[in-house]
Design a protein around this motif. Structure first.
Motif, PDB file in Angstrom:
ATOM      1  N   SER A 141       0.969  62.310 -80.746  1.00  8.65           N
ATOM      2  CA  SER A 141       0.100  63.614 -80.507  1.00  8.65           C
ATOM      3  C   SER A 141       0.101  62.563 -78.880  1.00  8.65           C
ATOM      4  O   SER A 141      -0.869  61.984 -79.734  1.00  8.65           O
ATOM      5  CB  SER A 141      -0.340  64.190 -81.236  1.00  8.65           C
ATOM      6  OG  SER A 141      -1.635  64.673 -80.498  1.00  8.65           O
ATOM      7  N   GLN A 142      -0.099  63.326 -77.576  1.00  6.18           N
ATOM      8  CA  GLN A 142      -0.319  62.136 -76.794  1.00  6.18           C
ATOM      9  C   GLN A 142      -2.032  63.077 -76.871  1.00  6.18           C
ATOM     10  O   GLN A 142      -3.158  62.461 -75.543  1.00  6.18           O
ATOM     11  CB  GLN A 142       0.158  63.007 -76.058  1.00  6.18           C
ATOM     12  CG  GLN A 142       1.560  62.755 -75.454  1.00  6.18           C
ATOM     13  CD  GLN A 142       2.273  62.523 -73.211  1.00  6.18           C
ATOM     14  OE1 GLN A 142       1.011  63.327 -73.097  1.00  6.18           O
ATOM     15  NE2 GLN A 142       3.765  62.251 -73.599  1.00  6.18           N
ATOM     16  N   SER A 143      -2.288  64.267 -77.309  1.00  2.97           N
ATOM     17  CA  SER A 143      -4.095  64.084 -77.286  1.00  2.97           C
ATOM     18  C   SER A 143      -4.729  63.144 -78.178  1.00  2.97           C
ATOM     19  O   SER A 143      -5.709  63.078 -77.907  1.00  2.97           O
ATOM     20  CB  SER A 143      -4.036  65.779 -77.598  1.00  2.97           C
ATOM     21  OG  SER A 143      -3.673  65.754 -79.103  1.00  2.97           O
ATOM     22  N   GLN A 144      -4.129  62.986 -79.642  1.00  7.48           N
ATOM     23  CA  GLN A 144      -4.747  61.659 -80.233  1.00  7.48           C
ATOM     24  C   GLN A 144      -5.030  60.558 -79.469  1.00  7.48           C
ATOM     25  O   GLN A 144      -5.676  60.116 -79.726  1.00  7.48           O
ATOM     26  CB  GLN A 144      -4.275  62.015 -81.919  1.00  7.48           C
ATOM     27  CG  GLN A 144      -4.316  63.425 -82.849  1.00  7.48           C
ATOM     28  CD  GLN A 144      -3.502  62.912 -84.134  1.00  7.48           C
ATOM     29  OE1 GLN A 144      -1.967  63.505 -83.415  1.00  7.48           O
ATOM     30  NE2 GLN A 144      -3.970  62.697 -84.342  1.00  7.48           N
ATOM     31  N   ILE A 148      -7.848  58.201 -78.662  1.00  2.26           N
ATOM     32  CA  ILE A 148      -8.110  56.583 -78.849  1.00  2.26           C
ATOM     33  C   ILE A 148      -7.836  55.571 -77.993  1.00  2.26           C
ATOM     34  O   ILE A 148      -9.019  54.469 -77.430  1.00  2.26           O
ATOM     35  CB  ILE A 148      -6.783  56.907 -79.526  1.00  2.26           C
ATOM     36  CG1 ILE A 148      -7.328  57.483 -80.656  1.00  2.26           C
ATOM     37  CG2 ILE A 148      -6.898  55.101 -80.189  1.00  2.26           C
ATOM     38  CD1 ILE A 148      -6.176  57.055 -81.719  1.00  2.26           C
ATOM     39  N   ALA A 149      -7.276  56.103 -76.676  1.00  2.00           N
ATOM     40  CA  ALA A 149      -7.577  55.461 -75.312  1.00  2.00           C
ATOM     41  C   ALA A 149      -8.435  55.325 -74.766  1.00  2.00           C
ATOM     42  O   ALA A 149      -9.032  54.381 -73.886  1.00  2.00           O
ATOM     43  CB  ALA A 149      -5.816  55.757 -74.413  1.00  2.00           C
ATOM     44  N   GLY A 150      -8.740  56.024 -74.622  1.00  2.00           N
ATOM     45  CA  GLY A 150     -10.062  57.043 -73.799  1.00  2.00           C
ATOM     46  C   GLY A 150     -11.093  55.173 -74.553  1.00  2.00           C
ATOM     47  O   GLY A 150     -12.261  55.370 -73.745  1.00  2.00           O
ATOM     48  N   ARG A 151     -11.338  55.866 -75.825  1.00  2.00           N
ATOM     49  CA  ARG A 151     -12.635  55.260 -76.413  1.00  2.00           C
ATOM     50  C   ARG A 151     -12.532  54.062 -76.570  1.00  2.00           C
ATOM     51  O   ARG A 151     -13.637  52.852 -76.313  1.00  2.00           O
ATOM     52  CB  ARG A 151     -12.624  55.903 -78.126  1.00  2.00           C
ATOM     53  CG  ARG A 151     -12.702  56.895 -78.332  1.00  2.00           C
ATOM     54  CD  ARG A 151     -12.862  57.507 -79.660  1.00  2.00           C
ATOM     55  NE  ARG A 151     -12.408  56.959 -80.372  1.00  2.00           N
ATOM     56  CZ  ARG A 151     -11.050  57.706 -81.245  1.00  2.00           C
ATOM     57  NH1 ARG A 151     -11.052  59.244 -80.781  1.00  2.00           N
ATOM     58  NH2 ARG A 151     -10.628  57.359 -81.880  1.00  2.00           N
ATOM     59  N   LEU A 152     -11.433  53.624 -77.001  1.00  2.00           N
ATOM     60  CA  LEU A 152     -10.494  51.753 -76.400  1.00  2.00           C
ATOM     61  C   LEU A 152     -11.147  51.222 -74.604  1.00  2.00           C
ATOM     62  O   LEU A 152     -12.059  50.647 -75.036  1.00  2.00           O
ATOM     63  CB  LEU A 152      -9.896  51.427 -76.563  1.00  2.00           C
ATOM     64  CG  LEU A 152      -8.906  51.828 -77.782  1.00  2.00           C
ATOM     65  CD1 LEU A 152      -7.367  51.297 -77.778  1.00  2.00           C
ATOM     66  CD2 LEU A 152      -9.509  50.686 -78.879  1.00  2.00           C
ATOM     67  N   THR A 209      -1.752  55.279 -69.591  1.00  2.00           N
ATOM     68  CA  THR A 209      -0.453  55.934 -68.660  1.00  2.00           C
ATOM     69  C   THR A 209       0.451  56.137 -69.816  1.00  2.00           C
ATOM     70  O   THR A 209       0.760  54.943 -70.556  1.00  2.00           O
ATOM     71  CB  THR A 209       0.106  54.918 -67.629  1.00  2.00           C
ATOM     72  OG1 THR A 209      -0.886  54.667 -66.950  1.00  2.00           O
ATOM     73  CG2 THR A 209       1.114  55.734 -67.101  1.00  2.00           C
ATOM     74  N   PHE A 210       1.146  57.359 -69.734  1.00  2.00           N
ATOM     75  CA  PHE A 210       2.267  57.407 -70.962  1.00  2.00           C
ATOM     76  C   PHE A 210       3.571  57.390 -70.318  1.00  2.00           C
ATOM     77  O   PHE A 210       3.285  58.047 -69.059  1.00  2.00           O
ATOM     78  CB  PHE A 210       1.971  59.058 -71.564  1.00  2.00           C
ATOM     79  CG  PHE A 210       0.858  59.628 -72.106  1.00  2.00           C
ATOM     80  CD1 PHE A 210       1.428  59.197 -73.459  1.00  2.00           C
ATOM     81  CD2 PHE A 210      -0.047  60.087 -71.717  1.00  2.00           C
ATOM     82  CE1 PHE A 210       0.037  59.176 -74.243  1.00  2.00           C
ATOM     83  CE2 PHE A 210      -0.672  60.283 -72.969  1.00  2.00           C
ATOM     84  CZ  PHE A 210      -0.746  59.582 -74.366  1.00  2.00           C
ATOM     85  N   PHE A 211       4.582  57.302 -70.868  1.00  2.00           N
ATOM     86  CA  PHE A 211       5.346  56.989 -70.181  1.00  2.00           C
ATOM     87  C   PHE A 211       6.410  57.864 -70.004  1.00  2.00           C
ATOM     88  O   PHE A 211       6.665  58.618 -70.820  1.00  2.00           O
ATOM     89  CB  PHE A 211       6.759  55.697 -70.826  1.00  2.00           C
ATOM     90  CG  PHE A 211       7.927  55.136 -70.614  1.00  2.00           C
ATOM     91  CD1 PHE A 211       8.302  54.558 -68.845  1.00  2.00           C
ATOM     92  CD2 PHE A 211       8.546  56.118 -70.667  1.00  2.00           C
ATOM     93  CE1 PHE A 211       9.521  54.214 -68.884  1.00  2.00           C
ATOM     94  CE2 PHE A 211      10.113  55.782 -70.238  1.00  2.00           C
ATOM     95  CZ  PHE A 211      11.024  55.132 -69.214  1.00  2.00           C
ATOM     96  N   GLN A 212       7.323  58.415 -68.805  1.00  2.00           N
ATOM     97  CA  GLN A 212       7.734  59.624 -68.916  1.00  2.00           C
ATOM     98  C   GLN A 212       9.252  59.296 -68.720  1.00  2.00           C
ATOM     99  O   GLN A 212       9.453  57.824 -67.389  1.00  2.00           O
ATOM    100  CB  GLN A 212       6.843  60.366 -68.121  1.00  2.00           C
ATOM    101  CG  GLN A 212       6.015  60.763 -68.700  1.00  2.00           C
ATOM    102  CD  GLN A 212       5.691  61.604 -69.827  1.00  2.00           C
ATOM    103  OE1 GLN A 212       7.083  62.322 -70.319  1.00  2.00           O
ATOM    104  NE2 GLN A 212       5.126  62.025 -70.408  1.00  2.00           N
ATOM    105  N   ARG A 213       9.803  60.118 -68.421  1.00  2.00           N
ATOM    106  CA  ARG A 213      11.756  59.154 -68.585  1.00  2.00           C
ATOM    107  C   ARG A 213      11.953  59.728 -66.497  1.00  2.00           C
ATOM    108  O   ARG A 213      12.530  58.751 -65.757  1.00  2.00           O
ATOM    109  CB  ARG A 213      12.526  60.092 -68.312  1.00  2.00           C
ATOM    110  CG  ARG A 213      12.864  60.399 -70.269  1.00  2.00           C
ATOM    111  CD  ARG A 213      13.281  58.936 -69.886  1.00  2.00           C
ATOM    112  NE  ARG A 213      14.124  58.096 -71.869  1.00  2.00           N
ATOM    113  CZ  ARG A 213      14.727  57.702 -72.342  1.00  2.00           C
ATOM    114  NH1 ARG A 213      14.217  56.493 -71.499  1.00  2.00           N
ATOM    115  NH2 ARG A 213      14.275  57.428 -73.279  1.00  2.00           N
TER     116      ARG A 213
END
Length: 218
Positions: A141-144, A148-152, A209-213
């Motif tokens: 889940s990108q929202s989850q 997590i990434a923001g907290r890190l 960043t999320f990888f996208q095609r």
């Protein structure tokens, strides 16, 4: 039996074979008990050696070998997962300004934060000098993951005390999920997570960043 009933040689006739048999039984029991203890020690030593072989000596996190083993297991079992690749920002300045001992202190603190922000079933590995990979078992889940990434990032940006001084770093993050592939290729996933990570670097660091095609999505 001999020991239990506190028997001695005088309790038996000189020709009584029972004495010899009882002593043989006692001796055999003692040997078997020592053998079991030895096997337990050997198994314990083997387990400790295997654990050390999969651990990063400085931080206590898992190492690249443990990461590869975990990824192969997840792919073989068809379990969805997400790779989060982190690279510390401004870490070189910490080493240059405060010395390598301070740099080690920072790495240990970052490792503590990563452990606290992940679950027991997730894997946290140090894969390079200031690079880490987290494998989120069953989470895509990108929202989850964004939370997590923001907290890190927020926690890693907090000043870290090193010898009476305050070291300041941040982290750039790239992520990719196994569900983005028809057939999961671990090597390709690592490359794609790395590409997403460097997109974060190019966008000013301290972001994810999320990888996208069609190109990474910051």
């Amino acid at each position: 039996a001999v020991a239990h009933y506190q028997l001695a040689g005088s309790d038996f006739s000189p020709t009584d074979l029972t004495l010899e048999l009882l002593y043989l039984v006692e001796a055999n029991s003692a040997v078997m008990a020592e053998s079991r203890k030895l096997n337990e020690r050997l198994h314990g030593a083997k387990a400790q050696a295997e654990a050390r072989a999969l651990a990063d000596t400085l931080t206590g996190l898992q190492n690249r070998r443990a990461l590869d083993t975990t990824l192969l297991r997840l792919v073989a079992r068809g379990i969805p997962f997400t790779l989060m690749h982190l690279d510390l920002d401004y870490f070189k300045q910490v080493n240059d300004t405060f010395g390598h001992a301070a740099g080690d202190r920072v790495l240990v603190e970052v490792a503590r934060i990563l452990r606290e922000e992940t679950r027991r079933d997730d894997l946290v590995a140090r894969v390079g000098g200031d690079e880490f990979v987290i494998v989120f078992n069953g989470m895509t889940s990108q929202s989850q993951l964004s939370s997590i990434a923001g907290r890190l990032i927020d926690r890693i940006e907090e000043p870290i005390g090193v010898g009476g001084e305050q070291a300041r770093i941040s982290t750039s993050i790239g992520m990719v999920s196994s569900t983005q592939y028809r057939k999961v290729d671990i090597e390709q996933m690592m490359k794609d997570a790395d590409q997403a990570l460097y997109a974060s670097k190019e966008h000013g660091r301290a972001c994810f960043t999320f990888f996208q095609r069609d190109g990474p999505s910051v």
